[in-house]
Write a protein that holds these residues in place. Structure first.
Motif, PDB file in Angstrom:
ATOM      1  N   THR A   2       0.818  -1.227  -0.155  1.00 38.26           N
ATOM      2  CA  THR A   2      -0.033  -0.024   0.015  1.00 38.26           C
ATOM      3  C   THR A   2       0.828   1.293  -0.167  1.00 38.26           C
ATOM      4  OG1 THR A   2      -0.083   0.184   2.379  1.00 38.26           O
ATOM      5  CG2 THR A   2      -1.746  -1.299   1.472  1.00 38.26           C
ATOM      6  N   PHE A   3       0.251   2.532  -0.226  1.00 36.97           N
ATOM      7  CA  PHE A   3       0.871   3.698  -0.269  1.00 36.97           C
ATOM      8  C   PHE A   3       1.522   4.117   1.035  1.00 36.97           C
ATOM      9  CE2 PHE A   3       2.389   7.345  -2.271  1.00 36.97           C
ATOM     10  CZ  PHE A   3       2.170   8.397  -1.454  1.00 36.97           C
ATOM     11  N   ALA A   4       1.017   3.547   2.144  1.00 34.56           N
ATOM     12  CA  ALA A   4       1.357   3.666   3.496  1.00 34.56           C
ATOM     13  C   ALA A   4       2.791   3.238   3.900  1.00 34.56           C
ATOM     14  CB  ALA A   4       0.201   3.421   4.406  1.00 34.56           C
ATOM     15  N   ASP A   5       3.013   2.151   2.834  1.00 31.42           N
ATOM     16  CA  ASP A   5       4.147   1.313   3.022  1.00 31.42           C
ATOM     17  C   ASP A   5       5.399   1.904   2.545  1.00 31.42           C
ATOM     18  OD1 ASP A   5       2.286  -1.600   2.250  1.00 31.42           O
ATOM     19  OD2 ASP A   5       2.729  -1.000   4.535  1.00 31.42           O
ATOM     20  N   ARG A   6       5.201   2.910   1.977  1.00 32.53           N
ATOM     21  CA  ARG A   6       6.527   3.832   1.390  1.00 32.53           C
ATOM     22  C   ARG A   6       6.619   5.165   1.834  1.00 32.53           C
ATOM     23  NH1 ARG A   6       5.532   3.240  -5.046  1.00 32.53           N
ATOM     24  NH2 ARG A   6       3.808   4.593  -5.033  1.00 32.53           N
ATOM     25  N   ARG A   7       7.585   5.913   1.700  1.00 34.57           N
ATOM     26  CA  ARG A   7       7.839   7.126   2.202  1.00 34.57           C
ATOM     27  C   ARG A   7       8.666   7.768   0.931  1.00 34.57           C
ATOM     28  NH1 ARG A   7       8.849   8.659   8.185  1.00 34.57           N
ATOM     29  NH2 ARG A   7       8.078   6.833   9.110  1.00 34.57           N
ATOM     30  N   TYR A  41      20.856   4.249  -4.414  1.00 31.01           N
ATOM     31  CA  TYR A  41      20.923   3.368  -3.182  1.00 31.01           C
ATOM     32  C   TYR A  41      20.641   4.305  -1.825  1.00 31.01           C
ATOM     33  CZ  TYR A  41      23.499   0.106  -6.050  1.00 31.01           C
ATOM     34  OH  TYR A  41      23.395  -0.961  -7.447  1.00 31.01           O
ATOM     35  N   ALA A  42      20.180   3.640  -0.657  1.00 29.45           N
ATOM     36  CA  ALA A  42      20.015   4.621   0.352  1.00 29.45           C
ATOM     37  C   ALA A  42      20.756   4.108   1.499  1.00 29.45           C
ATOM     38  CB  ALA A  42      18.416   4.884   0.333  1.00 29.45           C
ATOM     39  N   PRO A  93      15.929  -0.046   2.082  1.00 29.51           N
ATOM     40  CA  PRO A  93      15.225  -0.593   0.643  1.00 29.51           C
ATOM     41  C   PRO A  93      14.712   0.625  -0.002  1.00 29.51           C
ATOM     42  CG  PRO A  93      14.218  -1.367   2.528  1.00 29.51           C
ATOM     43  CD  PRO A  93      15.438  -0.684   3.051  1.00 29.51           C
ATOM     44  N   ILE A  94      14.899   0.975  -1.204  1.00 27.06           N
ATOM     45  CA  ILE A  94      14.097   1.995  -1.942  1.00 27.06           C
ATOM     46  C   ILE A  94      13.465   1.503  -3.283  1.00 27.06           C
ATOM     47  CG2 ILE A  94      15.507   4.021  -1.020  1.00 27.06           C
ATOM     48  CD1 ILE A  94      17.110   3.851  -3.499  1.00 27.06           C
ATOM     49  N   GLU A  95      12.640   2.290  -3.762  1.00 32.13           N
ATOM     50  CA  GLU A  95      11.948   1.871  -4.936  1.00 32.13           C
ATOM     51  C   GLU A  95      11.669   3.207  -5.626  1.00 32.13           C
ATOM     52  OE1 GLU A  95       8.220  -0.324  -4.483  1.00 32.13           O
ATOM     53  OE2 GLU A  95       7.386   1.372  -5.267  1.00 32.13           O
ATOM     54  N   LYS A 100      10.064   9.472  -8.967  1.00 29.80           N
ATOM     55  CA  LYS A 100      10.117   9.470  -7.482  1.00 29.80           C
ATOM     56  C   LYS A 100      11.041   8.345  -6.630  1.00 29.80           C
ATOM     57  CE  LYS A 100       6.431  12.684  -6.822  1.00 29.80           C
ATOM     58  NZ  LYS A 100       5.450  12.657  -8.128  1.00 29.80           N
ATOM     59  N   VAL A 101      11.459   8.677  -5.557  1.00 36.17           N
ATOM     60  CA  VAL A 101      12.094   7.862  -4.900  1.00 36.17           C
ATOM     61  C   VAL A 101      11.676   7.612  -3.469  1.00 36.17           C
ATOM     62  CG1 VAL A 101      14.448   6.971  -3.799  1.00 36.17           C
ATOM     63  CG2 VAL A 101      14.317   8.306  -5.876  1.00 36.17           C
ATOM     64  N   TYR A 102      11.286   6.278  -3.388  1.00 28.88           N
ATOM     65  CA  TYR A 102      10.532   6.082  -1.993  1.00 28.88           C
ATOM     66  C   TYR A 102      11.271   5.131  -1.077  1.00 28.88           C
ATOM     67  CZ  TYR A 102       6.385   7.742  -4.520  1.00 28.88           C
ATOM     68  OH  TYR A 102       5.236   8.314  -5.091  1.00 28.88           O
ATOM     69  N   LEU A 103      11.122   5.110   0.038  1.00 26.67           N
ATOM     70  CA  LEU A 103      11.787   4.554   1.146  1.00 26.67           C
ATOM     71  C   LEU A 103      10.576   3.244   1.268  1.00 26.67           C
ATOM     72  CD1 LEU A 103      14.062   3.870   3.454  1.00 26.67           C
ATOM     73  CD2 LEU A 103      12.382   5.080   4.880  1.00 26.67           C
TER      74      LEU A 103
END
Ligand code: FES
Length: 105
Positions: A2-7, A41-42, A93-95, A100-103
């Motif tokens: 879900t969107f809430a799983d990433r920042r 990478y983060a 982990p990022i996506e 856009k880059v999400y955690l």
């Protein structure tokens, strides 16, 4: 997922190849986003040796050099690569989605 799983961390094009960017997601310690040959990478931004922001250091390939005492880390694995750094950096982990880059949690 879900969107809430990433920042959201930043826009992908905020970090050009060979560059790095310090971001501060709410409620988390600063994170360093690095672009190694076009792949992002983060890792934690704070050096594990003492208190220093790695964003003020230098990224050479996949190695970030700390501005304080010159220790280094592999930003892909988080592993410490040269003294005085011994303890690995935390990797995140990022996506990348829609530029856009999400955690990812
Ligand atoms: Fe980073 Fe010492 S604070 S090498």
């Amino acid at each position: 997922m879900t969107f809430a799983d990433r920042r959201l961390l930043c826009a992908a094009d905020d970090v050009a190849p060979g560059a790095m960017l310090r971001v501060q997601p709410e409620g988390l310690d600063p994170i360093l986003v690095c672009n190694v040959d076009g792949k992002l990478y983060a890792v934690d931004d704070e050096c594990t040796h003492a208190i220093a922001s790695l964003s003020e250091g230098r990224l050479q390939g996949n190695i970030v050099f700390c501005p304080m005492h010159g220790g280094s880390f592999d930003v892909c694995s988080g592993k410490a690569k040269s003294l005085p750094c011994k303890q690995s950096l935390r990797t995140w982990p990022i996506e990348v989605s829609d530029g856009k880059v999400y955690l990812v949690r």
